[in-house]
Write a protein that holds these residues in place. Sequence first.
Motif, PDB file in Angstrom:
ATOM      1  N   TRP A  39      32.312  31.384  47.981  1.00 24.26           N
ATOM      2  CA  TRP A  39      33.084  31.725  46.790  1.00 24.26           C
ATOM      3  C   TRP A  39      33.140  30.589  45.781  1.00 24.26           C
ATOM      4  O   TRP A  39      33.346  30.827  44.582  1.00 24.26           O
ATOM      5  N   GLU A  92      40.492  47.034  51.454  1.00 19.25           N
ATOM      6  CA  GLU A  92      40.001  46.365  52.660  1.00 19.25           C
ATOM      7  C   GLU A  92      40.410  47.180  53.894  1.00 19.25           C
ATOM      8  O   GLU A  92      41.585  47.260  54.227  1.00 19.25           O
ATOM      9  N   GLY A 110      35.987  46.107  49.619  1.00 15.90           N
ATOM     10  CA  GLY A 110      35.650  45.239  50.754  1.00 15.90           C
ATOM     11  C   GLY A 110      36.124  43.837  50.436  1.00 15.90           C
ATOM     12  O   GLY A 110      35.369  42.872  50.472  1.00 15.90           O
ATOM     13  N   ARG A 155      25.109  33.532  50.841  1.00 16.60           N
ATOM     14  CA  ARG A 155      25.762  32.829  51.931  1.00 16.60           C
ATOM     15  C   ARG A 155      24.848  32.720  53.128  1.00 16.60           C
ATOM     16  O   ARG A 155      25.118  31.995  54.043  1.00 16.60           O
TER      17      ARG A 155
END
Length: 230
Positions: free
Chosen positions: A21, A69, A46, A196
């Motif tokens: 992030w 979520e 999500g 990532r």
Amino acid sequence: MSADSYAESGEFIDVLSHHAWRALRTPVTEALRHARPDRGPIVDIGAGTGLGTLVAARAVPDAEVIAVEPSPILRAALLARVVGDEDPRRRADLRPRLDPAAPLVVTLQPPSEPMTVPETTFASVPIGRHSYEGSGGARPAGPDSVIWTMRYRVIDEDGAVERELVADYLVRPLRTATAARAGRRRLRRDDRGHGRHGGHPHGLMHGSRGSTAAATTFDKHENHCHGRVR
Ligand SMILES: C[S@@+](CC[C@H](N)C(=O)[O-])C[C@H]1O[C@@H](n2cnc3c(N)ncnc32)[C@H](O)[C@@H]1O
């Protein structure tokens, strides 16, 4: 097996997501630069532990922010993050399920087609005398799905693995063309974020309308987890 795919791996998700992030903050903020709070809320589908939810909330200070979520353990972390921050707290709407229509920002995690991705360490975070480490690799699981095998480790100061959890997630890659069709208007692609997993770029799609179609696509996304702890 628990109904919550993150029942065991949930412990590791937040600590290992901060570096991603840090890379995503600027492109996501830019993607939301033209968002119109008067036209509807920002929806984070999500939302995980809410790292991106906070980025989106700060990018559009007047917008209502809906964070969806389904995982109870990740939603608990999301709630803890939001409750500790006065501003998003007053305009956040946290839900386990998706609302049908709203502006949409999608971060597309590679691969966009089923293919093999060798296992790569994507984060290693020192906490006191330990290090929390995450790695992952993918393999095709069918014509439109991959299995991501994620490995989460707690490593002591001598390099010994104290705990290890391996979790498989069945994921249907969202193809760029599908996201583009769903975005329809004012869509642009931005590859500046760092993925990532193994440094692959993230594709960031920004569409101002048509989120219903993309949301439906994403909602079909399934994941399964069979973690083992030792
Ligand atoms: C890879 S995590 C990303 C979390 C967060 N957005 C981040 O970047 O840190 C994927 C998230 O999508 C959620 N998810 C999985 N299936 C979903 C669905 N059908 N609808 C909404 N969210 C879903 C998972 O529970 C998980 O939190």
